[in-house]
Design a protein around this motif. Sequence first.
Motif, short mmCIF file in Angstrom:
data_model
loop_
_atom_site.label_atom_id
_atom_site.label_comp_id
_atom_site.label_asym_id
_atom_site.label_seq_id
_atom_site.Cartn_x
_atom_site.Cartn_y
_atom_site.Cartn_z
N SER A 27 0.85 -1.19 0.00
CA SER A 27 0.00 0.00 0.00
C SER A 27 0.88 1.24 0.00
N PRO A 28 0.32 2.39 -0.34
CA PRO A 28 1.11 3.63 -0.26
C PRO A 28 1.65 3.81 1.16
N GLN A 29 2.90 4.29 1.24
CA GLN A 29 3.56 4.47 2.53
C GLN A 29 3.03 5.68 3.28
N ALA A 30 2.89 5.54 4.58
CA ALA A 30 2.62 6.69 5.45
C ALA A 30 3.95 7.39 5.69
N GLN A 31 3.88 8.64 6.10
CA GLN A 31 5.10 9.42 6.31
C GLN A 31 6.02 8.77 7.36
N PHE A 32 5.45 8.26 8.46
CA PHE A 32 6.30 7.64 9.48
C PHE A 32 7.13 6.52 8.86
N HIS A 33 6.50 5.67 8.07
CA HIS A 33 7.20 4.54 7.46
C HIS A 33 8.36 5.03 6.60
N ALA A 34 8.10 5.99 5.74
CA ALA A 34 9.14 6.52 4.84
C ALA A 34 10.29 7.14 5.64
N LEU A 35 9.96 7.93 6.67
CA LEU A 35 11.01 8.57 7.47
C LEU A 35 11.82 7.55 8.26
N ALA A 36 11.15 6.57 8.84
CA ALA A 36 11.86 5.55 9.62
C ALA A 36 12.79 4.73 8.73
N VAL A 37 12.32 4.32 7.57
CA VAL A 37 13.16 3.55 6.66
C VAL A 37 14.39 4.38 6.26
N SER A 38 14.18 5.64 5.92
CA SER A 38 15.31 6.51 5.54
C SER A 38 16.28 6.67 6.70
N MET A 39 15.76 6.87 7.90
CA MET A 39 16.62 7.05 9.07
C MET A 39 17.49 5.82 9.31
N PHE A 40 16.89 4.63 9.27
CA PHE A 40 17.65 3.40 9.51
C PHE A 40 18.64 3.13 8.38
N GLU A 41 18.23 3.36 7.15
CA GLU A 41 19.14 3.15 6.02
C GLU A 41 20.36 4.06 6.16
N THR A 42 20.16 5.33 6.42
CA THR A 42 21.25 6.30 6.55
C THR A 42 22.16 5.96 7.73
N ALA A 43 21.56 5.69 8.88
CA ALA A 43 22.36 5.39 10.08
C ALA A 43 23.17 4.11 9.89
N LEU A 44 22.55 3.08 9.35
CA LEU A 44 23.26 1.81 9.17
C LEU A 44 24.37 1.94 8.13
N ARG A 45 24.17 2.72 7.08
CA ARG A 45 25.25 2.95 6.11
C ARG A 45 26.46 3.60 6.80
N ARG A 46 26.16 4.55 7.67
CA ARG A 46 27.23 5.26 8.38
C ARG A 46 27.97 4.32 9.34
N LEU A 47 27.27 3.39 9.96
CA LEU A 47 27.84 2.54 11.00
C LEU A 47 28.38 1.20 10.50
N ALA A 48 27.96 0.78 9.33
CA ALA A 48 28.33 -0.56 8.85
C ALA A 48 29.84 -0.68 8.65
N PRO A 49 30.41 -1.81 9.07
CA PRO A 49 31.83 -2.05 8.81
C PRO A 49 32.06 -2.33 7.32
N THR A 50 33.29 -2.41 6.92
CA THR A 50 33.60 -2.66 5.50
C THR A 50 33.14 -4.04 5.04
N THR A 51 32.82 -4.92 5.98
CA THR A 51 32.37 -6.27 5.64
C THR A 51 30.87 -6.35 5.37
N ALA A 52 30.17 -5.20 5.51
CA ALA A 52 28.72 -5.20 5.31
C ALA A 52 28.31 -4.07 4.37
#
Length: 192
Positions: free
Chosen positions: A43-68
């Motif tokens: 279904s179309p995403q609600a704003q919370f869903h879109a913001l949360a996904v973006s937040m986790f994607e960005t944070a995990l990219r910043r924190l991920a080691p070179t092996t991930a």
Amino acid sequence: MTVEPFPQWLRPPPGGFVAEDLDRLPDLPPNTELIDGSLVFVSPQAQFHALAVSMFETALRRLAPTTARIRREMTVTLDRNQRPEPDVIAVRAERAGGPELTTYVADDVLLAVEVVSPESRSRDRERKPQLYAKAGISHFWRVENVDGRPVVYVYELDPASGVYALTGIHHDRLKLTVPFEIDIDLTEIDRL
């Protein structure tokens, strides 16, 4: 008024759809998943869903080691009839694949993250964790919307039982050492 033709792929074949069908069926809507041999449309995403996904994607990219490597909205083929699409995944860097890759396999995945939406509540809370655990994905996070803020339920696979064990519920800060060092300010969603 013109009636659009009924797409033939809406009729499941005997035995249900299989994982490869997501790559072969023409004009599937974006983010289509395969759960228990059935096509699941998002279904179309609600704003919370879109913001949360973006937040986790960005944070995990910043924190991920070179092996991930971190991927957003990529399917994971768990078996012939299961190809769900977690909101965010961490995959092994050596298996990150090239630009033509359309799916990962469970062995590639270190972490699966599902941000719960009202229409996917049962799938995200019950069915998908069962499938991820059965496929051997070691870490799973379920993200719930509580008054506009993410609350993260963190699960780790118990190798003896083959099911997820809840290891913590995180409200304002998510600080973990597995699958790698993680420290995310969950209140950051207020600034997005």
